[in-house]
Design a protein around this motif. Structure first.
Motif, PDB file in Angstrom:
ATOM      1  N   VAL B 286     -18.444  44.907 -30.742  1.00  0.00           N
ATOM      2  CA  VAL B 286     -19.665  45.628 -30.373  1.00  0.00           C
ATOM      3  C   VAL B 286     -20.608  44.673 -29.623  1.00  0.00           C
ATOM      4  CG1 VAL B 286     -21.751  46.699 -31.276  1.00  0.00           C
ATOM      5  CG2 VAL B 286     -19.519  47.351 -32.171  1.00  0.00           C
ATOM      6  N   ALA B 287     -20.752  43.460 -30.160  1.00  0.00           N
ATOM      7  CA  ALA B 287     -21.630  42.491 -29.497  1.00  0.00           C
ATOM      8  C   ALA B 287     -21.103  42.159 -28.110  1.00  0.00           C
ATOM      9  CB  ALA B 287     -21.743  41.218 -30.343  1.00  0.00           C
ATOM     10  N   ALA B 288     -19.784  41.913 -28.023  1.00  0.00           N
ATOM     11  CA  ALA B 288     -19.201  41.524 -26.729  1.00  0.00           C
ATOM     12  C   ALA B 288     -19.359  42.646 -25.710  1.00  0.00           C
ATOM     13  CB  ALA B 288     -17.722  41.173 -26.906  1.00  0.00           C
ATOM     14  N   ALA B 289     -19.071  43.870 -26.119  1.00  0.00           N
ATOM     15  CA  ALA B 289     -19.155  44.991 -25.175  1.00  0.00           C
ATOM     16  C   ALA B 289     -20.593  45.199 -24.716  1.00  0.00           C
ATOM     17  CB  ALA B 289     -18.612  46.262 -25.815  1.00  0.00           C
ATOM     18  N   ALA B 290     -21.522  45.166 -25.661  1.00  0.00           N
ATOM     19  CA  ALA B 290     -22.921  45.409 -25.295  1.00  0.00           C
ATOM     20  C   ALA B 290     -23.415  44.331 -24.333  1.00  0.00           C
ATOM     21  CB  ALA B 290     -23.784  45.431 -26.549  1.00  0.00           C
ATOM     22  N   LEU B 291     -23.119  43.058 -24.660  1.00  0.00           N
ATOM     23  CA  LEU B 291     -23.591  41.983 -23.789  1.00  0.00           C
ATOM     24  C   LEU B 291     -22.923  42.049 -22.422  1.00  0.00           C
ATOM     25  CD1 LEU B 291     -23.862  38.896 -26.159  1.00  0.00           C
ATOM     26  CD2 LEU B 291     -25.571  40.565 -25.522  1.00  0.00           C
ATOM     27  N   ALA B 292     -21.627  42.364 -22.410  1.00  0.00           N
ATOM     28  CA  ALA B 292     -20.927  42.432 -21.125  1.00  0.00           C
ATOM     29  C   ALA B 292     -21.510  43.545 -20.265  1.00  0.00           C
ATOM     30  CB  ALA B 292     -19.430  42.658 -21.349  1.00  0.00           C
ATOM     31  N   LEU B 293     -21.772  44.700 -20.859  1.00  0.00           N
ATOM     32  CA  LEU B 293     -22.283  45.830 -20.083  1.00  0.00           C
ATOM     33  C   LEU B 293     -23.681  45.544 -19.552  1.00  0.00           C
ATOM     34  CD1 LEU B 293     -21.093  48.890 -22.182  1.00  0.00           C
ATOM     35  CD2 LEU B 293     -20.193  48.059 -20.025  1.00  0.00           C
ATOM     36  N   PHE B 294     -24.563  45.079 -20.441  1.00  0.00           N
ATOM     37  CA  PHE B 294     -25.938  44.826 -19.991  1.00  0.00           C
ATOM     38  C   PHE B 294     -25.966  43.684 -18.975  1.00  0.00           C
ATOM     39  CE2 PHE B 294     -27.147  47.521 -23.469  1.00  0.00           C
ATOM     40  CZ  PHE B 294     -28.321  48.110 -23.009  1.00  0.00           C
ATOM     41  N   GLY B 295     -25.202  42.624 -19.269  1.00  0.00           N
ATOM     42  CA  GLY B 295     -25.179  41.490 -18.354  1.00  0.00           C
ATOM     43  C   GLY B 295     -24.658  41.879 -16.985  1.00  0.00           C
ATOM     44  N   ALA B 296     -23.605  42.709 -16.962  1.00  0.00           N
ATOM     45  CA  ALA B 296     -23.010  43.078 -15.677  1.00  0.00           C
ATOM     46  C   ALA B 296     -23.879  44.081 -14.940  1.00  0.00           C
ATOM     47  CB  ALA B 296     -21.614  43.660 -15.890  1.00  0.00           C
ATOM     48  N   TYR B 297     -24.558  44.937 -15.669  1.00  0.00           N
ATOM     49  CA  TYR B 297     -25.366  45.953 -14.997  1.00  0.00           C
ATOM     50  C   TYR B 297     -26.632  45.350 -14.403  1.00  0.00           C
ATOM     51  CZ  TYR B 297     -27.590  50.455 -14.108  1.00  0.00           C
ATOM     52  OH  TYR B 297     -28.179  51.533 -13.506  1.00  0.00           O
ATOM     53  N   TYR B 298     -27.305  44.518 -15.202  1.00  0.00           N
ATOM     54  CA  TYR B 298     -28.561  43.949 -14.700  1.00  0.00           C
ATOM     55  C   TYR B 298     -28.373  42.604 -14.011  1.00  0.00           C
ATOM     56  CZ  TYR B 298     -30.880  47.652 -17.224  1.00  0.00           C
ATOM     57  OH  TYR B 298     -31.293  48.886 -17.644  1.00  0.00           O
ATOM     58  N   LYS B 299     -27.252  41.938 -14.265  1.00  0.00           N
ATOM     59  CA  LYS B 299     -26.916  40.656 -13.642  1.00  0.00           C
ATOM     60  C   LYS B 299     -28.064  39.635 -13.758  1.00  0.00           C
ATOM     61  CE  LYS B 299     -23.581  42.474 -10.360  1.00  0.00           C
ATOM     62  NZ  LYS B 299     -23.921  43.895 -10.221  1.00  0.00           N
ATOM     63  N   GLY B 300     -28.005  38.659 -12.866  1.00  0.00           N
ATOM     64  CA  GLY B 300     -29.096  37.701 -12.746  1.00  0.00           C
ATOM     65  C   GLY B 300     -29.424  36.932 -14.016  1.00  0.00           C
ATOM     66  N   LYS B 301     -30.713  36.892 -14.316  1.00  0.00           N
ATOM     67  CA  LYS B 301     -31.182  36.034 -15.403  1.00  0.00           C
ATOM     68  C   LYS B 301     -30.670  36.498 -16.757  1.00  0.00           C
ATOM     69  CE  LYS B 301     -34.993  33.836 -13.172  1.00  0.00           C
ATOM     70  NZ  LYS B 301     -35.020  34.558 -11.876  1.00  0.00           N
ATOM     71  N   LEU B 302     -30.541  37.816 -16.929  1.00  0.00           N
ATOM     72  CA  LEU B 302     -30.064  38.328 -18.217  1.00  0.00           C
ATOM     73  C   LEU B 302     -28.645  37.820 -18.479  1.00  0.00           C
ATOM     74  CD1 LEU B 302     -31.023  40.323 -20.463  1.00  0.00           C
ATOM     75  CD2 LEU B 302     -29.516  41.981 -19.394  1.00  0.00           C
ATOM     76  N   ASP B 303     -27.798  37.949 -17.462  1.00  0.00           N
ATOM     77  CA  ASP B 303     -26.413  37.499 -17.593  1.00  0.00           C
ATOM     78  C   ASP B 303     -26.377  36.000 -17.861  1.00  0.00           C
ATOM     79  OD1 ASP B 303     -23.612  37.999 -17.482  1.00  0.00           O
ATOM     80  OD2 ASP B 303     -23.587  37.006 -15.533  1.00  0.00           O
ATOM     81  N   LEU B 304     -27.219  35.265 -17.155  1.00  0.00           N
ATOM     82  CA  LEU B 304     -27.263  33.812 -17.322  1.00  0.00           C
ATOM     83  C   LEU B 304     -27.667  33.452 -18.750  1.00  0.00           C
ATOM     84  CD1 LEU B 304     -26.974  31.163 -15.721  1.00  0.00           C
ATOM     85  CD2 LEU B 304     -29.437  31.205 -15.435  1.00  0.00           C
TER      86      LEU B 304
END
Lengths: 452, 495
Positions: B286-304
């Motif tokens: 659940v953690a991995a999926a949520a972080l991957a989705l949010f990180g990939a959708y918003y990219k940039g600083k969030l992903d970093l």
């Protein structure tokens, strides 16, 4: 498409002659800029994909947007449907400024402006059925009841020439042309006024292209749509558009009536672009104007006219008026060669090698000189400048040499962005210094300059 | 059919092909669904008592309802519930008992149909697995029926996935073993040769009966005493696999040094392994999926920022953290849950997500660049809906693959910790502790104590990896079995 728009324009114009112009304008773009932020190691300049464009689109018309790849036409289209946020400028849609909308206002507005994407393979989620794909915009706006939404999807499938039992098929099961029809159905689901067509046919076979264009034309007649048709295929835009905007490096170089623009292009860039269309008649003697060099980086566009670095018709300073056309051309070529070299030399490796003296920037200067000026007679005045250029090149590299050449041979083209001059009675405008009163026109010989 | 469409030319066409919810489609052609439902009801009915028993006895109703005032008549409800829970079930020790004793001249007493305990037990095992196979087959049959009778689409991308999995022998091997393992964990009390409480948890409070040859009569003794007499400690003191001890108890895998039945220990140990594996994977997935989705959708600083957080988590030595936390939390309420298994699951989950997240981040970034995400934005789709509908399905497959491969690693990890005495505490059985217990006797006649659990672990971990391979090849036919399997499996073997 064009016929319909004209008749519509004519019909509305007649009764309300004066106030009509405001009603008819659906979209008015003013000084729109869309920059992409970059975070490169050496340069933080934004990519100026759209760099200050202004135009209007009338209700029911098809405006074509053409240009080389990378000129910013797709970014402009995406900005108009707010897939990109403009950096500066205004987009007024039906009188309201949409460039700064956000949140719920933006969502509410979005139903008015939709987009059909270039690649039908990648623009729809293959894990959803066609019905779900077309239904999604309706779901997103909670349009009526789910049952009515399904009925609406069937209606749309019918409208774009698919069958309603295709509802439960998957995109995999369709050909490229059929998929593009699905994309069109999705864009039309919310009954938009304005649709951006981002190269809707470039991924399709030629025979299918015509069908899709005809479908778009029929839909425009039926639903009173306004299109922005982005394309790099000039024959497509000529066939489909009422007006055309020619874009180069984030700027609109020329915009006006399709036929007039095709038959009598005003801007040097439009001329070179149109000269690239192959003619079916092999005996026709047409002059093909080649484009020199590659387009400049939109991160670092030329300071004057965006086309100045590749323009075959740059304005000459007065002192060089008596040079032959051919020699002037060679001087332009000479500058282009140095510019291309400057771009190639702008790497860390070259810089280091030059600093420690391993690489002499003027080493192959004689070759360049020979290949550009070898077969023409160079007057003493020009030869002196070329020699001086060599010295500057050896001392300060390409940037110094280019600065010197600009100083000696440059003109307004290199320093000032030309204004959008009206070039004919239909209101066509073109950005070129040659349209100025005090500069010789493009088709006049240099000596016909009025102030001489 | 909406009223505003009836006068439309397209409406006729639309009417022809009116779609109905699945409920109405079944109502129109109820036969296949009814047959299936009947079969399903029969399968549930034979186990109804056990299912009700879980509901009545495993959920602490008293604690849940404690704050409420007593409901009048709740006594009779309780009694009815208890009666339902006590209904005879097909798969139960009571229906097919295997514990009995041999009286010379009279044969086996108290066992199923007078069979030997070994046969009675084998019969029960076969019954359990036959039931499980029937159940799985029946669920599969539901899919087949749905496809044949009720689905509108004549083809879906999932059909291809199923078709590819059908020819993937290695993946099927994995699936079979994994299902067998899951059934083992679910039906542990039925599969075990002796009840957990009697044989392992509290043997001195429970008695067994056996026929004393010397006295010539049936005598009673505590299970603890019997265990002590049947211990496997090498040399002469050994009860090996597939043998009886002196108390006429059958031991399919032999006994442990304490005399406990190794098979009973193993089946209940499967429960702990599965619980830790699934719970920790649920947390990290659940953690991995949520972080991957949010990180990939918003990219940039969030992903970093996610990259930095995951790097920090991965930089912590997992084994030390596990040791530290299991010691620190040992005497707290959470440390006591299921003999420490819950704490282990939480630690594995909290430290395991970065590996899973890294595995799905690439696919998530890739799918976030597809044009249909832009299309969803152009018609104002909410960002979370876009992630759920347009991105999640594309990374779910990868998540499943990596999760199934990591599960093997977690099982090995838990066994390793228990081997070191840090994992699941006694008396809750855990495979690693069995290996540890048999360590001293590997070279003696009691070799089975370490070997059997070892084989089980190897088999289960291999099966989970095979299943992951199978799913991957089914989802993505281009991929070739590469090195990721080993990599993912290695990820969990911290201990």
């Amino acid at each position: 498409m064009s016929e319909q728009a004209h008749s519509q324009t004519g019909a509305t114009e007649a009764p309300t002659a004066g106030a009509a112009t405001d009603d008819e304008t659906l979209i008015a773009v003013e000084n729109l800029k869309t920059y992409y932020e970059t975070d490169g190691l050496r340069s933080n300049d934004p990519v100026k994909a759209v760099d200050g464009v202004s135009f209007e689109i009338e209700r029911g018309e098809t405006l074509g947007l053409v240009g080389e790849s990378g000129c910013g036409k797709t970014t402009l289209g995406r900005t108009l449907v707010r897939l990109e946020t403009p950096t500066d400028g205004q987009v007024s849609f039906d009188g309201t400024d949409v460039s700064t909308l956000s949140g719920d206002d933006l969502k509410a507005w979005r139903q008015n402006a939709q987009i059909v994407f270039q690649d039908p393979e990648s623009s729809m989620n293959d894990r959803l059925t066609v019905g779900k794909i077309i239904r999604e915009p309706l779901d997103s706006y909670e349009w009526k009841t789910p049952r009515e939404r399904r009925a609406r999807v069937r209606e749309l499938l019918d409208l774009v020439g698919l069958r309603s039992e295709h509802y439960y098929r998957y995109p995999h099961q369709f050909s490229g042309g059929q998929r593009q029809r699905i994309g069109i159905a999705r864009a039309l689901a919310l009954n938009p006024d304005f649709v951006v067509l981002d190269e809707p046919t470039s991924a399709l076979d030629v025979s299918v292209q015509a069908k899709i264009l005809n479908l778009l034309e029929d839909l425009q007649d039926e639903l009173g749509l306004t299109y922005l048709l982005i394309a790099h295929d000039l024959s497509v835009v000529r066939h489909a558009c009422d007006r055309i905007a020619v874009m180069y490096l984030g700027n609109i170089m020329e915009i006006g009536d399709t036929e007039r623009l095709f038959t009598d292009p005003a801007n040097p860039y439009t001329r070179t672009l149109l000269s690239a269309i192959p003619t079916p008649d092999p005996t026709a003697d047409r002059e093909r104007i080649p484009l020199r060099g590659s387009p400049p980086s939109p991160q670092d566009p030329p300071s004057g006219c965006p086309f100045s670095t590749r323009c075959p018709m740059t304005v000459r300073p007065e002192e060089w008026d008596d040079l032959s056309e051919e020699l002037w051309d060679r001087i332009d070529l000479f500058r282009t060669v140095l510019r291309e070299r400057a771009r190639g030399a702008d790497t860390l490796g070259t810089r280091v090698r030059r600093t420690i003296g391993l690489d002499d920037p003027a080493a192959d200067f004689e070759e360049i000189r020979e290949s550009t000026f070898g077969d023409v007679t160079v007057p003493e005045a020009v030869a002196v400048e070329v020699d001086e250029t060599e010295r500057r090149l050896a001392d300060g590299g390409e940037p110094a040499a280019l600065a010197y050449l600009q100083d000696r041979f440059g003109s307004d083209c290199d320093t000032n962005l030309p204004a959008a001059h009206v070039v004919d009675d239909s209101g066509r405008t073109s950005r070129c210094h040659h349209h100025r009163e005090d500069v010789a026109g493009l088709d006049e010989p240099t000596s016909a300059r009025p102030d001489r | 059919m909406s009223t505003d469409n009836t006068d439309d030319a397209g409406a006729v066409l639309v009417e022809d092909f009116e779609d109905r919810p699945i409920r109405e489609r079944i109502a129109e052609n109820p036969r296949p669904a009814a047959i299936w439902a009947l079969g399903f009801a029969a399968l549930v009915a034979v186990q109804f008592g056990a299912i009700a028993g879980v509901l009545v006895n495993s959920i602490p109703w008293g604690t849940l309802l404690g704050p409420f005032p007593p409901i009048p008549g709740s006594g009779s409800v309780n009694a009815a519930g208890q009666w339902v829970a006590d209904l005879p079930t097909l798969l139960s020790r009571e229906l097919v008992p295997n514990e009995g004793y041999y009286v010379p001249g009279e044969g086996w007493q108290e066992t199923f149909l007078g069979l030997s305990p070994a046969l009675a037990w084998a019969f029960r095992v076969v019954l359990v697995y036959a039931y499980a196979a029937a159940f799985v087959a029946w669920i599969w049959y539901a899919y087949v029926l749905f496809r044949r009778h009720y689905r509108y689409a004549d083809w879906t991308p999932r059909d291809d996935v199923v078709a590819r999995l059908r020819t993937h022998r290695w993946g099927q091997f994995g699936l079979v073993i994994v299902l067998a393992f899951v059934v083992m964990a679910l039906f542990a009390p039925v599969l075990a040769t002796a009840p957990l409480e009697q044989n392992i948890v509290d043997p001195y409070s429970n008695t067994i009966e056996y026929y004393d040859n010397g006295a010539g009569e049936v005598v009673e003794t505590t299970a603890g005493d019997a265990n002590r007499e049947s211990a496997s400690r090498g040399g002469d003191s050994n009860v090996g696999p597939m043998s009886y001890d002196n108390y006429d108890r059958f031991h399919p895998l032999g006994t442990m040094p304490s005399g406990q039945d190794l098979f009973t220990f193993m089946v209940f140990g499967a429960r702990v392994s599965l619980l830790i594996g699934l719970l920790s994977l649920a947390i990290s997935s659940v953690a991995a999926a949520a972080l991957a989705l949010f990180g990939a959708y918003y990219k940039g600083k969030l992903d970093l920022s996610f990259v930095l957080i995951s790097d920090s988590v991965q930089a912590m030595p997992r084994l030390l953290l596990l040791v530290l936390l299991s010691v620190v939390l040992a005497n707290t309420w959470i440390g006591g849950l299921y003999s420490g298994a819950v704490v282990l699951a939480l630690i594995f989950g909290a430290t395991g997500w970065p590996a899973l997240w890294r595995a799905v981040r690439g696919p998530a970034l890739q799918v976030a660049d597809r044009e249909w995400i832009d299309a969803a934005r152009s018609y104002g789709q909410a960002s979370t809906t876009t992630m759920r509908r347009h991105m999640l399905p594309y990374i779910l497959g990868y998540l499943l693959i990596y999760a199934s491969m990591t599960l093997g690693g977690i099982i090995v990890g838990v066994a390793g910790l228990s081997f070191l005495g840090l994992g699941v505490d006694s008396p809750t059985p855990e495979w690693g502790r069995a290996i540890n217990a048999g360590q001293d006797y590997v070279t003696t006649s009691s070799w089975h104590i370490s070997l059997m659990p070892g084989i089980f672990i190897v088999l289960v971990v291999t099966a989970f990896n095979a299943l992951g391979d199978g799913i991957r090849d089914a989802i993505d036919p281009q991929s070739d079995g590469g090195g990721d399997a080993d990599e993912a499996a290695a990820g969990g073997t911290g201990a």
